[in-house]
Scaffold this active site. Structure first.
Site, PDB file in Angstrom:
ATOM      1  N   CYS A   1      -2.926  -2.759   8.517  1.00 45.80           N
ATOM      2  CA  CYS A   1      -2.506  -1.442   9.013  1.00 45.80           C
ATOM      3  C   CYS A   1      -2.073  -1.556  10.478  1.00 45.80           C
ATOM      4  CB  CYS A   1      -3.644  -0.429   8.893  1.00 45.80           C
ATOM      5  SG  CYS A   1      -4.516  -0.492   7.315  1.00 45.80           S
TER       6      CYS A   1
ATOM      7  N   ASP B   1       2.314   2.675   2.514  1.00 46.97           N
ATOM      8  CA  ASP B   1       2.239   3.469   3.735  1.00 46.97           C
ATOM      9  C   ASP B   1       3.518   3.329   4.561  1.00 46.97           C
ATOM     10  OD1 ASP B   1      -0.222   4.072   2.872  1.00 46.97           O
ATOM     11  OD2 ASP B   1      -1.331   3.079   4.459  1.00 46.97           O
TER      12      ASP B   1
ATOM     13  N   CYS C   1      -2.870   5.550   5.403  1.00 51.02           N
ATOM     14  CA  CYS C   1      -4.329   5.566   5.456  1.00 51.02           C
ATOM     15  C   CYS C   1      -4.841   5.899   6.864  1.00 51.02           C
ATOM     16  CB  CYS C   1      -4.856   4.207   5.022  1.00 51.02           C
ATOM     17  SG  CYS C   1      -4.623   2.961   6.284  1.00 51.02           S
TER      18      CYS C   1
ATOM     19  N   CYS D   1       0.825  -1.214   0.000  1.00 51.46           N
ATOM     20  CA  CYS D   1       0.000   0.000   0.000  1.00 51.46           C
ATOM     21  C   CYS D   1       0.853   1.255   0.000  1.00 51.46           C
ATOM     22  CB  CYS D   1      -0.944   0.009   1.195  1.00 51.46           C
ATOM     23  SG  CYS D   1      -0.096   0.049   2.769  1.00 51.46           S
TER      24      CYS D   1
HETATM   25 FE1  FES Z   1      -1.629   0.209   4.231  1.00 58.14          FE
HETATM   26 FE2  FES Z   1      -3.442   1.070   5.858  1.00 58.14          FE
HETATM   27  S1  FES Z   1      -3.689   0.739   3.732  1.00 58.14           S
HETATM   28  S2  FES Z   1      -1.359   0.630   6.296  1.00 58.14           S
END
Ligand code: FES
Length: 142
Positions: A104, A37, A60, A35
């Site tokens: 996450c 992040d 996110c 993702c």
């Molecule tokens: Fe990757 Fe939340 S979508 S940490």
């Protein structure tokens, strides 16, 4: 039922302990390649206790909420206890997360562990490398 609990929304909209600790004793940075992040966790340690903790998360809403909750859960705790913090405990403290957002919370758990590992490394404290295995997201539902 709403997708996100009130607690998740609260920690997303009013995250606790956001920022940077300039005099941090340990800094952990982790990311999720899928993702994109990134989470950075700062800890201040005195006499084996985490006296302060801050985070920066570029990600996110669930990543922000889980890192916020993780800082709340480890602040004031002995470092060994922080090391035991599981993503499950973070999710429970937030009254749940949708299944596709569980990864996450894994990031939050890893950020705490990475910060502790950095603290141990900087202070020449011996540890069991098995405690710092990085979670393999390939086998995780997301
Ligand atoms: Fe990757 Fe939340 S979508 S940490």
């Amino acid at each position: 039922m709403a997708l996100y609990s009130d607690k998740v929304m609260d920690h997303f909209q009013n995250p606790r302990n956001v920022g940077k600790l300039d005099d941090a004793d340990g800094i952990g940075e982790v990311g999720n390649a899928k993702c994109g992040d990134i989470m950075r966790m700062y800890i201040k340690v005195k006499d084996g206790v985490i006296t302060d903790c801050k985070f920066n998360t570029f990600g996110c809403g669930s990543a922000i909420a889980t890192s916020s909750m993780a800082t709340e859960l480890i602040k004031g705790k002995p470092i060994e206890e922080a090391l035991q913090l599981s993503n499950k405990a973070v999710v429970e403290a937030l009254d749940g997360l949708p299944a596709h957002k569980i990864h996450c919370s894994v990031l939050a758990e890893e950020a705490v562990r990475a910060a502790v590992k950095d603290y141990y490394d900087k202070n020449g404290i011996a540890y069991n490398p098995d405690d710092f295995q990085i979670h393999d997201c390939e086998h995780c539902h997301d």
